[in-house]
Design an enzyme around this catalytic site. Structure first.
Site, PDB file in Angstrom:
ATOM      1  N   ARG A  96       1.059  -0.996   0.076  1.00  0.00           N
ATOM      2  CA  ARG A  96      -0.015   0.057   0.063  1.00  0.00           C
ATOM      3  C   ARG A  96       1.046   1.350   0.238  1.00  0.00           C
ATOM      4  NH1 ARG A  96       0.134   3.667   2.879  1.00  0.00           N
ATOM      5  NH2 ARG A  96       0.186   2.430   4.962  1.00  0.00           N
ATOM      6  N   PHE A 135       8.858  11.050  -2.996  1.00  0.00           N
ATOM      7  CA  PHE A 135       8.548  12.330  -2.491  1.00  0.00           C
ATOM      8  C   PHE A 135       9.634  12.723  -1.285  1.00  0.00           C
ATOM      9  CE2 PHE A 135       5.925  14.857   0.475  1.00  0.00           C
ATOM     10  CZ  PHE A 135       5.128  15.540  -0.307  1.00  0.00           C
ATOM     11  N   GLU A 139      13.479  14.605   6.637  1.00  0.00           N
ATOM     12  CA  GLU A 139      14.946  14.619   6.492  1.00  0.00           C
ATOM     13  C   GLU A 139      15.863  13.961   7.556  1.00  0.00           C
ATOM     14  OE1 GLU A 139      15.610  18.949   4.248  1.00  0.00           O
ATOM     15  OE2 GLU A 139      16.515  18.788   6.189  1.00  0.00           O
ATOM     16  N   GLY A 143      11.733  15.696  11.091  1.00  0.00           N
ATOM     17  CA  GLY A 143      10.668  14.878  10.930  1.00  0.00           C
ATOM     18  C   GLY A 143       9.275  15.594  10.785  1.00  0.00           C
ATOM     19  N   CYS A 251      -0.323  17.227   0.053  1.00  0.00           N
ATOM     20  CA  CYS A 251      -0.071  15.819  -0.278  1.00  0.00           C
ATOM     21  C   CYS A 251      -0.105  14.860   0.891  1.00  0.00           C
ATOM     22  CB  CYS A 251       1.581  15.815  -0.929  1.00  0.00           C
ATOM     23  SG  CYS A 251       1.646  16.926  -2.476  1.00  0.00           S
ATOM     24  N   ALA A 255      -2.121  11.145   1.454  1.00  0.00           N
ATOM     25  CA  ALA A 255      -2.006   9.756   1.791  1.00  0.00           C
ATOM     26  C   ALA A 255      -2.411   9.440   3.116  1.00  0.00           C
ATOM     27  CB  ALA A 255      -0.113   9.956   1.858  1.00  0.00           C
ATOM     28  N   GLY A 354       3.312 -20.244  19.237  1.00  0.00           N
ATOM     29  CA  GLY A 354       4.630 -20.407  18.542  1.00  0.00           C
ATOM     30  C   GLY A 354       4.363 -19.995  17.054  1.00  0.00           C
ATOM     31  N   GLU A 377       3.722   9.717   7.925  1.00  0.00           N
ATOM     32  CA  GLU A 377       2.685  10.534   7.451  1.00  0.00           C
ATOM     33  C   GLU A 377       1.992  11.518   8.947  1.00  0.00           C
ATOM     34  OE1 GLU A 377       2.842  10.831   4.381  1.00  0.00           O
ATOM     35  OE2 GLU A 377       2.871   8.834   3.668  1.00  0.00           O
ATOM     36  N   HIS A 380       1.635   9.294  15.569  1.00  0.00           N
ATOM     37  CA  HIS A 380       0.442   9.384  16.392  1.00  0.00           C
ATOM     38  C   HIS A 380       0.392  10.648  17.314  1.00  0.00           C
ATOM     39  CE1 HIS A 380      -2.892   7.197  18.186  1.00  0.00           C
ATOM     40  NE2 HIS A 380      -2.325   7.349  19.474  1.00  0.00           N
TER      41      HIS A 380
END
Length: 399
Positions: A96, A135, A139, A143, A251, A255, A354, A377, A380
């Site tokens: 995705r 995109f 960096e 962030g 953008c 996303a 397991g 993106e 949280h």
């Protein structure tokens, strides 16, 4: 044997989404089942994915940039795009991500902010999967605060010269073109450097896209850097309609919307796999699905899956409506759905004992991937602060 129903049958999924939209989702699911499902576990363990081969198949299927109009794009509704993301992430978040970065970041930036020449040069090939995009915003040291970026672009005659580095860039090592955001020498009305976007072919001298290795999450995805060393671009490389952070943030909202739907697919797949496993795994002369604690876990997971699916459907309806959808609403969906899907996959993994730590079963792979989805993106915590600001009117972000 007792009659069983799938999670979507109990939820009444055919009353949540239109029949035509569900038929489209079924087409995407069938293609993925036939071409990807049996291979994804191995790709995850190997830490790679055949991005170019898949992109061509996904382009032929029609999912790349499907929610954009013209230039070979499908012009689908937001909900149809969301349902495609749901099927993609039911296979793996890395798959995705490949589609999201291509369509909602690189292609959307070109479609929304680019010149006619830029659109005509890149969008038809990208929609077909014959050209891959990435995109560049995040960096190595920047962030959650994109205004702190260090990548810069300076004028030199009629050209632009870019220097800097971008990090955690999906598709970068295999991309043909990068959308790179950089500070320019100009300032806005508040005296801040103006951020502009640039269309950077990756074969331009001075561009390197080394791959990031040793990931323990989102392994079926190709991640890299974009290193820019005196990269000279013509004036026409700048996205003419984007000025300031509004460009890249728009953008990211595209996303994030795909994530809102996508993570419901991961939760659905984990729940489906858990139902199948617990129904066939015999302990103490009975299937483990017959034990109360197993049913408690399954019922809880189903309730959480239902909640995030309904929230995704609501937000899809808003995005398709004349009133549209706000960034705060997208933050709500990203915050709630990514976190909830992660918890669903974590909890269900325990039902496999397991065997649940192997690549044979999907819940732990989904959970590991969703740790990344929870972070990218917009982390949280950033979405929590975004909603906190909307609810209280107080900005808790650092000034």
């Amino acid at each position: 044997m007792a009659q069983t129903q799938t999670p979507d049958e109990i939820l009444g999924i055919d009353s949540v989404f239109d029949k035509e939209d569900l038929e489209w989702a079924g087409i995407v699911r069938k293609w993925l089942d036939e071409n990807v499902r049996e291979k994804i576990g191995d790709w995850f363990l190997e830490g790679t994915i055949p991005a170019r081969e898949l992109a061509e198949g996904l382009g032929e299927l029609g999912v790349l940039g499907m929610h954009l109009d013209g230039y070979g794009c499908g012009g689908a509704t937001a909900t149809q795009y969301g349902l495609a993301c749901r099927e993609l992430e039911a296979i793996d978040s890395g798959l995705r991500s490949l589609v999201s970065v291509q369509g909602s970041l690189a292609m959307f930036a070109l479609h929304h902010w680019g010149s006619e020449e830029q659109k005509e040069e890149w969008l038809p090939r990208m929609a077909q999967g014959r050209a891959l995009g990435c995109f560049g915003l995040t960096e190595p040291d920047v962030g959650s605060d994109p205004a702190g970026m260090r990548t810069h672009a300076k004028r030199d005659g009629d050209d632009w010269v870019l220097n800097g580095a971008k990090m955690w860039i999906t598709n970068a090592p295999v991309a043909d073109v990068a959308i790179v955001w950089a500070k320019t020498e100009g300032t806005d009305e508040r005296g801040r450097p103006v951020v502009r976007g640039f269309v950077v072919p990756t074969d331009t001298p001075g561009v390197e896209t080394p791959e990031v290795h040793r990931k323990i999450s989102l392994r079926a995805s190709i991640t890299g850097e974009i290193v820019l060393d005196n990269v000279r671009l013509p004036a026409s490389a700048m996205l003419p309609k984007a000025e300031g952070l509004k460009g890249p943030l728009s953008c990211l909202n595209e996303a994030r919307f795909g994530i809102v739907f996508g993570v419901t697919g991961a939760a659905r797949d984990a729940l489906t796999e858990a139902l199948r496993y617990t129904g066939s795994r015999i302990q103490f002369d009975r299937p483990i699905s017959s034990f109360q604690i197993s049913q408690q876990k399954l019922a809880k997971a189903f309730g959480q899956y239902s909640q995030i699916t309904l929230l995704a459907a609501h937000l899809g309806g808003l995005k398709d409506s004349p009133q549209g959808i706000s960034p705060q609403q997208i933050s709500l969906g990203k915050m709630v759905n990514a976190d909830t899907a992660l918890n669903v996959c974590r909890d269900l993994r325990a039902l496999f004992g397991g065997s649940g730590i192997t690549s044979e079963y999907s819940p732990l792979r989904h959970a590991v991937n969703l740790e990344t989805v929870l972070t990218y993106e917009g982390t949280h915590e950033v979405h929590q602060l975004t909603l906190g600001r909307a609810l209280t009117g107080i900005n808790a972000f650092a000034n």
